[in-house]
Design a protein around this motif. Structure first.
Motif, PDB file in Angstrom:
ATOM      1  N   ILE A  44      20.648  43.095 -29.462  1.00  0.00           N
ATOM      2  CA  ILE A  44      19.323  42.861 -28.542  1.00  0.00           C
ATOM      3  C   ILE A  44      19.392  41.799 -27.918  1.00  0.00           C
ATOM      4  N   THR A  45      19.851  40.641 -28.374  1.00  0.00           N
ATOM      5  CA  THR A  45      19.935  39.381 -27.633  1.00  0.00           C
ATOM      6  C   THR A  45      20.901  39.552 -26.376  1.00  0.00           C
ATOM      7  N   SER A  46      22.235  40.138 -26.733  1.00  0.00           N
ATOM      8  CA  SER A  46      23.075  40.160 -25.649  1.00  0.00           C
ATOM      9  C   SER A  46      22.364  41.222 -24.580  1.00  0.00           C
ATOM     10  N   ALA A  47      21.787  42.250 -24.814  1.00  0.00           N
ATOM     11  CA  ALA A  47      21.320  42.964 -23.748  1.00  0.00           C
ATOM     12  C   ALA A  47      20.246  42.235 -22.973  1.00  0.00           C
ATOM     13  N   MET A  48      19.382  41.247 -23.632  1.00  0.00           N
ATOM     14  CA  MET A  48      18.591  40.526 -22.958  1.00  0.00           C
ATOM     15  C   MET A  48      19.204  39.570 -21.939  1.00  0.00           C
ATOM     16  N   ILE A  49      20.319  38.995 -22.408  1.00  0.00           N
ATOM     17  CA  ILE A  49      21.012  37.967 -21.772  1.00  0.00           C
ATOM     18  C   ILE A  49      21.650  38.813 -20.482  1.00  0.00           C
ATOM     19  N   ALA A 232      20.950  27.027 -12.726  1.00  0.00           N
ATOM     20  CA  ALA A 232      20.446  28.080 -13.450  1.00  0.00           C
ATOM     21  C   ALA A 232      21.424  28.756 -14.438  1.00  0.00           C
ATOM     22  N   MET A 233      22.602  29.066 -13.909  1.00  0.00           N
ATOM     23  CA  MET A 233      23.424  29.556 -14.524  1.00  0.00           C
ATOM     24  C   MET A 233      23.641  29.148 -16.279  1.00  0.00           C
ATOM     25  N   PHE A 234      23.644  27.689 -16.029  1.00  0.00           N
ATOM     26  CA  PHE A 234      23.880  27.030 -17.627  1.00  0.00           C
ATOM     27  C   PHE A 234      22.498  27.519 -18.398  1.00  0.00           C
ATOM     28  N   GLY A 235      21.313  27.589 -17.803  1.00  0.00           N
ATOM     29  CA  GLY A 235      20.214  27.922 -18.303  1.00  0.00           C
ATOM     30  C   GLY A 235      20.088  29.340 -18.712  1.00  0.00           C
ATOM     31  N   ILE A 236      20.900  30.300 -17.861  1.00  0.00           N
ATOM     32  CA  ILE A 236      20.678  31.960 -18.143  1.00  0.00           C
ATOM     33  C   ILE A 236      22.110  32.201 -18.878  1.00  0.00           C
ATOM     34  N   THR A 237      23.207  31.920 -18.383  1.00  0.00           N
ATOM     35  CA  THR A 237      24.545  32.444 -19.039  1.00  0.00           C
ATOM     36  C   THR A 237      24.569  32.184 -20.434  1.00  0.00           C
ATOM     37  N   GLY A 238      25.118  33.059 -21.080  1.00  0.00           N
ATOM     38  CA  GLY A 238      25.106  33.080 -22.652  1.00  0.00           C
ATOM     39  C   GLY A 238      23.726  32.964 -23.317  1.00  0.00           C
ATOM     40  N   VAL A 239      23.674  32.602 -24.629  1.00  0.00           N
ATOM     41  CA  VAL A 239      22.316  32.678 -25.231  1.00  0.00           C
ATOM     42  C   VAL A 239      21.577  31.345 -24.597  1.00  0.00           C
ATOM     43  N   GLY A 240      20.322  31.564 -24.181  1.00  0.00           N
ATOM     44  CA  GLY A 240      19.461  30.316 -23.526  1.00  0.00           C
ATOM     45  C   GLY A 240      18.385  30.121 -24.482  1.00  0.00           C
ATOM     46  N   ALA A 241      17.603  29.001 -24.182  1.00  0.00           N
ATOM     47  CA  ALA A 241      16.542  28.614 -25.099  1.00  0.00           C
ATOM     48  C   ALA A 241      15.683  29.741 -25.382  1.00  0.00           C
ATOM     49  N   GLU A 242      15.558  30.619 -24.606  1.00  0.00           N
ATOM     50  CA  GLU A 242      14.547  31.641 -24.647  1.00  0.00           C
ATOM     51  C   GLU A 242      15.062  32.604 -25.742  1.00  0.00           C
ATOM     52  N   GLU A 243      16.453  32.920 -25.537  1.00  0.00           N
ATOM     53  CA  GLU A 243      16.993  34.100 -26.569  1.00  0.00           C
ATOM     54  C   GLU A 243      17.079  33.477 -28.003  1.00  0.00           C
ATOM     55  N   ILE A 410      14.645  30.205 -10.745  1.00  0.00           N
ATOM     56  CA  ILE A 410      13.467  29.436 -11.142  1.00  0.00           C
ATOM     57  C   ILE A 410      13.409  29.659 -12.832  1.00  0.00           C
ATOM     58  N   GLY A 411      13.429  30.760 -13.414  1.00  0.00           N
ATOM     59  CA  GLY A 411      13.413  31.055 -14.855  1.00  0.00           C
ATOM     60  C   GLY A 411      14.624  30.510 -15.504  1.00  0.00           C
ATOM     61  N   GLY A 412      15.716  30.604 -14.956  1.00  0.00           N
ATOM     62  CA  GLY A 412      16.979  29.867 -15.447  1.00  0.00           C
ATOM     63  C   GLY A 412      16.786  28.588 -15.671  1.00  0.00           C
ATOM     64  N   THR A 413      16.550  27.856 -14.464  1.00  0.00           N
ATOM     65  CA  THR A 413      16.359  26.371 -14.501  1.00  0.00           C
ATOM     66  C   THR A 413      15.432  25.928 -15.539  1.00  0.00           C
ATOM     67  N   ALA A 414      14.391  26.465 -15.663  1.00  0.00           N
ATOM     68  CA  ALA A 414      13.323  26.122 -16.866  1.00  0.00           C
ATOM     69  C   ALA A 414      14.020  26.192 -17.979  1.00  0.00           C
ATOM     70  N   ALA A 415      14.691  27.484 -18.144  1.00  0.00           N
ATOM     71  CA  ALA A 415      15.380  27.575 -19.631  1.00  0.00           C
ATOM     72  C   ALA A 415      16.299  26.634 -19.850  1.00  0.00           C
ATOM     73  N   GLY A 416      17.107  26.128 -18.798  1.00  0.00           N
ATOM     74  CA  GLY A 416      18.094  25.089 -18.885  1.00  0.00           C
ATOM     75  C   GLY A 416      17.487  23.712 -19.262  1.00  0.00           C
ATOM     76  N   ILE A 417      16.381  23.351 -18.928  1.00  0.00           N
ATOM     77  CA  ILE A 417      15.625  22.155 -19.225  1.00  0.00           C
ATOM     78  C   ILE A 417      15.053  22.254 -20.717  1.00  0.00           C
ATOM     79  N   PHE A 418      14.405  23.500 -20.981  1.00  0.00           N
ATOM     80  CA  PHE A 418      13.876  23.757 -22.409  1.00  0.00           C
ATOM     81  C   PHE A 418      14.981  23.433 -23.493  1.00  0.00           C
ATOM     82  N   LEU A 419      16.126  23.658 -23.353  1.00  0.00           N
ATOM     83  CA  LEU A 419      17.178  23.412 -24.038  1.00  0.00           C
ATOM     84  C   LEU A 419      17.125  22.352 -24.853  1.00  0.00           C
ATOM     85  N   LEU A 420      16.823  21.264 -24.052  1.00  0.00           N
ATOM     86  CA  LEU A 420      16.921  19.806 -24.648  1.00  0.00           C
ATOM     87  C   LEU A 420      15.927  19.968 -25.673  1.00  0.00           C
ATOM     88  N   ALA A 421      14.676  20.496 -25.409  1.00  0.00           N
ATOM     89  CA  ALA A 421      13.628  20.361 -26.493  1.00  0.00           C
ATOM     90  C   ALA A 421      14.157  20.985 -27.891  1.00  0.00           C
TER      91      ALA A 421
END
Length: 472
Positions: A44-49, A232-243, A410-421
């Protein structure tokens, strides 16, 4: 009762997956083949990614930068997995989803911790990304079957965006975990076969790549003008903070935590926990392999085919540009094949997030005291309502912004930032809540530490670059 009958006995409809009961416990299978019967959350996570990150941003990055950022693809697909593993281990041990763990880390306001508020900010930005995914799906449908105007015209896009959203809501309003899993498995199998197949035949075409191309992508350089895509790619590619956060809910609903049972301090509990953590680790490994293979394939296709032609996906013409990947290899007829595949992949991603995000928002509202999350009937009601409301908001965001690539960035950049948290949360939770027996492996601890530092460093870099702060 045979091993294959156990999942039916412990089906989500017969017990509350978010409640630990000693009567639900069972040992994890030890035979390798039997373990595969218990996988699923990673699929499921892979499909989301794959749907938004790999199809849109990673291919666009390859088109813009060529092979120069191949190193970023590899790092982004690998280092975050270790953080995901640790967060999921905490969930199996405690029986709690990630957002409840975040809420236990102060300072707290109205039942939520500071990391929960960081998650809320990320989710608001992610709404734009998901609107972009709906827009991408609508764009493909508009090209294949234009209605109310020309293909990709405003009325046609609006019509298909609304149809897509209503279809997702209808499928997810009463959908169970097993339904989501089956849809995502089919989507991943089809996507992987098509994408990897195309990348594999590239060396036999006019767009063949060489060893020198691959080597040029491992120099740890970021070409001018590609920084925004790289972040953005770092935030989106692979499993991100959201996933990572969503994965803990799927682990619970699959049964890993429930089958482990409440921590009674016994060696039997430790053995069960280790067994289901091993199953979860295999599940993560399979999901990582699938998403990484797809990521590398999409990036290679963009760098080999689109980059030499100077084609960079943008605006609502994104899908027409991306279709050049197929038509350049297979001929003009393959444009239809690509559009059908794009619809399939993007739609499955919307299904995945439409199933997971309402659960997380419902959990957030429960933590704020708006209802009792532990009351399964009330929890289901809130999730159903949010399943209608949230995808509708994604659709509205697309109709207003109407720029799928920018929305995904935009979503990918936000996810990249949230990874720190998330990295901070993982270290606090594991140190505070996990028995020492689960933290004794020195090698794994070192790997987790190194990967956490890399994730944190890139997340900080994302923050300062996003706000235009110069380093050095």
């Amino acid at each position: 009762m045979s091993q294959t009958e156990v999942p039916k006995k412990h089906h989500i409809t017969e017990s509350d997956p978010y409640k630990l009961d000693a009567s639900d416990v069972q040992k994890a299978p030890t035979r390798f083949r039997e373990r595969f019967k218990y996988l699923g959350p990673g699929i499921i996570t892979s499909a989301m990614i794959v749907g938004s990150g790999e199809l849109i941003v990673t291919t666009s990055l390859g088109a813009q930068a060529g092979f120069a950022l191949l190193w970023m693809v590899i790092i982004a697909s690998t280092v975050k997995v270790w953080v995901q593993l640790e967060l999921a281990q905490w969930t199996i041990i405690t029986g709690k989803p990630a957002l409840e763990g975040y809420a236990s880390i102060g300072p707290k306001v109205k039942g939520l911790g500071i990391i929960n508020y960081a998650w809320i900010i990320m989710e608001l930005c992610k709404a734009l990304q998901r609107g972009g995914i709906i827009g991408g799906t609508a764009g493909a449908l508009s090209i294949l079957a234009p209605v109310i105007g020309e293909p990709l015209s405003g009325p046609s896009l609006a019509f298909w965006a609304i149809v897509t959203t209503l279809t997702v809501i209808a499928m997810m309003i009463t959908a169970k975990y097993s339904v989501v899993e089956r849809i995502c498995v089919v989507a991943i199998v089809v996507l992987t076969a098509i994408t990897v197949g195309l990348a594999a035949v590239l060396p036999m075409t006019d767009y063949a790549y060489s060893a020198a191309d691959i080597a040029s992508g491992l120099t740890f350089a970021i070409p001018a003008g590609a920084l925004g895509f790289a972040v953005a790619m770092f935030g989106i590619t692979g499993v991100g903070a959201e996933e990572m956060t969503a994965y803990t809910y799927w682990c619970i609903e699959k049964g890993y935590a429930r089958w482990t049972g409440p921590n009674d301090g016994t060696k039997e509990w430790q053995q069960r926990a280790k067994g289901w953590i091993n199953i979860m680790s295999l599940d993560v490994l399979v999901g990582w392999m699938i998403s990484t293979i797809c990521t590398m394939s999409f990036f290679t296709l963009g760098a080999s085919i689109l980059h030499p032609q100077g084609l960079v996906p943008s605006g609502n013409e994104m899908l027409l540009t991306l279709s050049n990947i197929y038509t350049s290899i297979l001929g003009d007829w393959a444009s239809t094949l690509f559009l059908v595949g794009a619809i399939f992949v993007l739609f499955s991603t919307v299904i995945g997030v439409a199933a997971s995000v309402p659960r997380q928002w419902a959990n957030t509202f429960g933590l704020m005291g708006l209802f009792d999350w532990k009351d399964m009937a009330k929890r289901k009601k809130w999730i159903r309502v949010l399943t209608v409301v949230i995808p509708s908001l994604w659709c509205i965001s697309f109709l207003i912004v109407n720029e799928p690539v920018i929305m995904v960035l935009i979503g990918g950049t936000a996810a990249g930032i949230f990874l720190l948290a998330v990295v901070v949360a993982v270290w606090v939770l594991r140190t505070r809540d996990e028995p020492k027996v689960f933290r004794k492996n020195t090698v794994l601890n070192v790997i987790l530490a190194v990967c956490s530092l890399l994730v944190a460093a890139l997340a900080i870099y994302s923050v300062v670059k996003t706000f235009g702060i110069e380093i050095g």
